[in-house]
Design a protein around this motif. Sequence first.
Motif, PDB file in Angstrom:
ATOM      1  N   VAL A   1       0.840  -1.205   0.000  1.00 35.50           N
ATOM      2  CA  VAL A   1       0.000   0.000   0.000  1.00 35.50           C
ATOM      3  C   VAL A   1       0.877   1.258   0.000  1.00 35.50           C
ATOM      4  N   LYS A   2       0.659   2.086  -1.021  1.00 29.09           N
ATOM      5  CA  LYS A   2       1.476   3.299  -1.151  1.00 29.09           C
ATOM      6  C   LYS A   2       0.644   4.527  -0.754  1.00 29.09           C
ATOM      7  N   PHE A   3       1.139   5.259   0.218  1.00 30.55           N
ATOM      8  CA  PHE A   3       0.418   6.415   0.751  1.00 30.55           C
ATOM      9  C   PHE A   3       1.226   7.679   0.496  1.00 30.55           C
ATOM     10  N   ALA A   4       0.626   8.645  -0.185  1.00 31.35           N
ATOM     11  CA  ALA A   4       1.307   9.934  -0.386  1.00 31.35           C
ATOM     12  C   ALA A   4       0.697  10.926   0.589  1.00 31.35           C
ATOM     13  N   PHE A   5       1.529  11.489   1.440  1.00 31.54           N
ATOM     14  CA  PHE A   5       1.050  12.433   2.446  1.00 31.54           C
ATOM     15  C   PHE A   5       1.314  13.847   1.948  1.00 31.54           C
ATOM     16  N   SER A   6       0.283  14.664   2.001  1.00 31.24           N
ATOM     17  CA  SER A   6       0.467  16.023   1.504  1.00 31.24           C
ATOM     18  C   SER A   6       0.027  17.068   2.519  1.00 31.24           C
ATOM     19  N   PHE A   7       0.903  18.005   2.755  1.00 30.08           N
ATOM     20  CA  PHE A   7       0.533  19.229   3.449  1.00 30.08           C
ATOM     21  C   PHE A   7       0.374  20.256   2.336  1.00 30.08           C
ATOM     22  N   PRO A   8      -0.842  20.768   2.134  1.00 26.54           N
ATOM     23  CA  PRO A   8      -1.069  21.578   0.932  1.00 26.54           C
ATOM     24  C   PRO A   8      -0.521  23.000   1.037  1.00 26.54           C
ATOM     25  N   ASP A   9       0.733  23.095   1.316  1.00 22.25           N
ATOM     26  CA  ASP A   9       1.409  24.391   1.287  1.00 22.25           C
ATOM     27  C   ASP A   9       2.858  24.121   0.905  1.00 22.25           C
ATOM     28  N   VAL A  10       3.670  25.168   0.911  1.00 22.89           N
ATOM     29  CA  VAL A  10       5.041  25.022   0.441  1.00 22.89           C
ATOM     30  C   VAL A  10       5.844  24.177   1.448  1.00 22.89           C
TER      31      VAL A  10
ATOM     32  N   GLU B   1       8.583  24.336   3.276  1.00 24.29           N
ATOM     33  CA  GLU B   1       9.060  24.806   4.578  1.00 24.29           C
ATOM     34  C   GLU B   1       7.947  24.857   5.613  1.00 24.29           C
ATOM     35  N   VAL B   2       6.744  25.173   5.166  1.00 23.26           N
ATOM     36  CA  VAL B   2       5.613  25.221   6.092  1.00 23.26           C
ATOM     37  C   VAL B   2       5.205  23.798   6.468  1.00 23.26           C
ATOM     38  N   GLY B   3       5.049  22.971   5.460  1.00 26.24           N
ATOM     39  CA  GLY B   3       4.605  21.601   5.694  1.00 26.24           C
ATOM     40  C   GLY B   3       5.546  20.810   6.575  1.00 26.24           C
ATOM     41  N   MET B   4       6.843  21.006   6.372  1.00 23.87           N
ATOM     42  CA  MET B   4       7.823  20.236   7.129  1.00 23.87           C
ATOM     43  C   MET B   4       7.862  20.650   8.602  1.00 23.87           C
ATOM     44  N   SER B   5       7.247  21.774   8.941  1.00 22.05           N
ATOM     45  CA  SER B   5       7.227  22.215  10.329  1.00 22.05           C
ATOM     46  C   SER B   5       6.027  21.659  11.087  1.00 22.05           C
ATOM     47  N   HIS B   6       5.245  20.846  10.407  1.00 26.60           N
ATOM     48  CA  HIS B   6       4.027  20.317  11.017  1.00 26.60           C
ATOM     49  C   HIS B   6       4.315  18.979  11.689  1.00 26.60           C
ATOM     50  N   LEU B   7       4.065  18.937  12.982  1.00 24.56           N
ATOM     51  CA  LEU B   7       4.388  17.738  13.766  1.00 24.56           C
ATOM     52  C   LEU B   7       3.636  16.506  13.277  1.00 24.56           C
ATOM     53  N   GLY B   8       2.367  16.681  12.915  1.00 23.51           N
ATOM     54  CA  GLY B   8       1.551  15.551  12.476  1.00 23.51           C
ATOM     55  C   GLY B   8       2.167  14.808  11.298  1.00 23.51           C
ATOM     56  N   LEU B   9       2.828  15.528  10.421  1.00 25.77           N
ATOM     57  CA  LEU B   9       3.490  14.902   9.281  1.00 25.77           C
ATOM     58  C   LEU B   9       4.529  13.896   9.765  1.00 25.77           C
ATOM     59  N   HIS B  10       5.345  14.328  10.719  1.00 24.10           N
ATOM     60  CA  HIS B  10       6.424  13.460  11.193  1.00 24.10           C
ATOM     61  C   HIS B  10       5.867  12.228  11.896  1.00 24.10           C
TER      62      HIS B  10
ATOM     63  N   SER C   1       1.476   4.854  25.384  1.00 20.38           N
ATOM     64  CA  SER C   1       1.599   3.624  24.596  1.00 20.38           C
ATOM     65  C   SER C   1       1.320   3.883  23.119  1.00 20.38           C
ATOM     66  N   MET C   2       0.888   5.090  22.795  1.00 23.34           N
ATOM     67  CA  MET C   2       0.635   5.453  21.398  1.00 23.34           C
ATOM     68  C   MET C   2       1.961   5.523  20.624  1.00 23.34           C
ATOM     69  N   PHE C   3       1.881   5.359  19.315  1.00 27.98           N
ATOM     70  CA  PHE C   3       3.095   5.494  18.519  1.00 27.98           C
ATOM     71  C   PHE C   3       3.639   6.929  18.596  1.00 27.98           C
ATOM     72  N   SER C   4       4.908   7.060  18.948  1.00 31.31           N
ATOM     73  CA  SER C   4       5.557   8.368  18.913  1.00 31.31           C
ATOM     74  C   SER C   4       6.851   8.229  18.143  1.00 31.31           C
ATOM     75  N   PRO C   5       7.095   9.121  17.200  1.00 28.81           N
ATOM     76  CA  PRO C   5       8.289   8.956  16.375  1.00 28.81           C
ATOM     77  C   PRO C   5       9.576   9.210  17.166  1.00 28.81           C
ATOM     78  N   GLU C   6      10.599   8.427  16.865  1.00 27.54           N
ATOM     79  CA  GLU C   6      11.910   8.653  17.470  1.00 27.54           C
ATOM     80  C   GLU C   6      12.845   9.311  16.472  1.00 27.54           C
ATOM     81  N   LYS C   7      12.307   9.516  15.275  1.00 28.10           N
ATOM     82  CA  LYS C   7      13.093  10.192  14.236  1.00 28.10           C
ATOM     83  C   LYS C   7      12.245  11.301  13.632  1.00 28.10           C
ATOM     84  N   MET C   8      12.911  12.302  13.124  1.00 32.70           N
ATOM     85  CA  MET C   8      12.215  13.352  12.378  1.00 32.70           C
ATOM     86  C   MET C   8      13.062  13.651  11.160  1.00 32.70           C
ATOM     87  N   ILE C   9      12.411  13.906  10.045  1.00 27.72           N
ATOM     88  CA  ILE C   9      13.167  14.292   8.859  1.00 27.72           C
ATOM     89  C   ILE C   9      13.792  15.660   9.121  1.00 27.72           C
TER      90      ILE C   9
END
Lengths: 232, 615
Positions: B37-46, B48-57, B242-250
């Motif tokens: 299953v291939k999932f493309a995640f999009s923050f519909p802005d440029v 620099e803005v999208g990459m600052s969004h925690l939910g993405l990570h 116990s929820m998933f929390s990322p240990e890495k961030m781009i």
Amino acid sequence: MILRLIFNKKNYLKYIGHLDLMRLFHRSFGRADIPIKYSEGFNPHPKFSIANPLSLGIESDEEYMDLDLEEKIPVEEFMEKMNKVLPKDVQIIKGVYLEKEDSIASLIAWAYYEISFDIRENNSKEELENIFNQWLLKEEIIITRLRKKGKKKIEKEENIRSFIGNLLVKQVKEKEITIDVLLRSGGNGNLRPNDFIEAMNRDTNLNIDLDSIMMKRLSQYAEKDDNIYKPL
Amino acid sequence: MIDKKILDGILKKVEKPARYIGMEQNSVIKDLNNIKVKFAFSFPDVYEVGMSHLGLHILYNLINEEEDFVCERVFAPWIDMEEEMRKEKLPLYTLENKEEVKNFDFLGFTLQYEMSYTNILNILDLSNIPLLSKDRSDEDPFVIAGGPCAYNPEPIAEFVDFFVIGEGEEVTLEILNLYKRHKEGIWDREKFLKEVSQIEGIYVPRYYDVVYNEDNTIKEMLALDPEVPTIIKKRMIKDLDSMFSPEKMIVPFVETVHDRVSMEIFRGCTHGCRFCQAGMIYRPVREKSTDKIVELAERLIESTGYENVSLSSLSSCDYSELHLLITKLMERFEDKKVGVSLPSLRLDSSSIDVLKEIEKVRKSGLTFAPEAGSQRLRDVINKGITEDDLDNTVSYVFKEGWSTIKLYFMIGLPTETDEDVMGIRELAYKVKDMFFAMPKEERKGNLKVTASASCFVPKPFTPFQWMGQETIDEFYRKIYLVKNSIKDNKVTFNYHDPELSYLEAIIARGDRRVSKLILRAWEKGCKFDGWSEHFKYDSWLESMEELDIDGFFYAQRNRSLDEVLPWDFIRPGVSKDYLIREYKKSLEEQTTSDCREQCRGCGIVDCTMLGGGNK
């Protein structure tokens, strides 16, 4: 403790600008636990410098950096740690501890580029060599550059003939040409490869397809008593 | 895969090409041939803005941890990039594998602000995906959407195949697993959609129809299929530890809006500010434990090389063991030169304690949000801070050497008078006077007070959801009232465009008919509406006129409490009764205390806040 490094910058990473590259290295020193020296003062910053910043979109086989360390760590160990955290398209190739040396930024005097581009009509290697030699026989090759003086921008004419060193036609595949060229680089005169190509296109009738130009920096050189040599 | 030679040619011509190359540290590149299953995640802005969004990570790492799934990113290309892509006919691609977005199974948008909706259409168009849900086939990805704005999904219901209401960590994997099962069996698009509509928190607009009254209000919403739910309950994670929390961030190459580790410390908020949608929809408060936070922060610092951790939440000073948390983090990080910061501080005594701790490392500017200039109006909106809080906090921070203070306000709040508005000036001047009231030798730095005012936009699922927005003329009159009264070079006054807030109000409380408006505006070239230099107000007005859409009806009209609202079928946890009670209290200028002090019966089931404190 100054460590001089050679690293490369390839593929998509050629689109990372100089300041972004500096930040990448800064973070990578941290992640690799490198005991890098910080400047004194209110807002300390890490002491390292990359010589002769590369323009966006140009690949490089040989970039130079001087790095100031708190303590000496073996070069192999340093490279292994760093290359693990650096992207695969920016890797350190060589490192040497220096005794007393001038800073890398002040040493670099020439840069050697590989430039490939498409031209409008087929030409043989000999024909091309002839065209380039004719062009370089001129005593003056003038380009105009915008210079910022305070807030004002002024156009300045410059003779770049002495900034062009050896020019070699490396490969000719029909309309696809690859040349290697040595250009002045650094504080005592600097010729950007883009300006060089533009002047060449203007003065010859090759009709270069500007969208097709690909550039790569192959190596960089210091100069002493009319001899050029690698600073590492 | 797209033609990389064309891409190379384009990248040489555009600004900041590093936005479009991927390859960042901690990005994940899988072999797409081995992926189910291939999932493309999009923050519909440029980028620099999208990459600052925690939910993405969070979602990026959550999906990529699964062997069979892949998540790749796609953002809105900036104007110059879009132009080149259209010229060269290069379709939109994901940053990781440079694969066409169209070849993915899902394209998921996060909806953080309404004025990004035209960018969604632009992204679909650049990906060669039909804009309308009804025109899509098996050749196209499912276009799905979630995030805070999905709580009123109706304005983009025609573009989105299904919405995820609430927190995405669990339900995303449920969707992808269901899809995988269907793909492995006999694939039937309609059957998959029907089954996905049964998952709690999922809304599939095509199974519903809306009937309108003659006055254009909604009569009712009809489920077209007996099997689909008539109300949609939000999804909520019960236990954050116990929820998933990322240990890495781009880690982006280019500088982004937030160049630091963003560490979520809790969800929800107990203050009950009446204008705040997030404060209502993210209830109840659920905290991560200090040990878990410290452990995650350490891993994130290690994997990113960042030098700053920002403790993020809706109101970070409310974390019940904040003092302990900061002390622990400081102990771990002090010699690594890692700083700890809090994104927004309340103006009360607890923030002073926190400042005492974090100031050891770095002194940056401070931002406070009184929201309204007068105590009366702060009571109306239930922003529980007083003039004394401001006095104490500001005089403390000046003594400690801060000199750059930002104050956030809103203009056009319900019941607002000119006196309330002028309170913005009074507060800003008061802060200035406090600085100069200090003896000269105690003043540090160069004082700079910035008061910023945004124009109030009533949002769904808040006590103000029934209220009409101020008119544009009134906004301007009030803005200039303040602006013309500030004549001091130490005090700066900024304001947001009322026109933009007007459109935001139309879309935020829009119904399905607003889809047409967004589509028409996009056809007229609207995109990046949130960027004032690209906001084309005239094109929006033209679109409304052509479609006979009445802006007043959506933005400025007061609704009666018994009107059927477009988002009424969604259950965010807080009850409508509670919102009505709060609405009435606001008009009486009565405040409601923090729910850590007393339960106000907001309707949240299984709330752990009862009896004060957490758990």
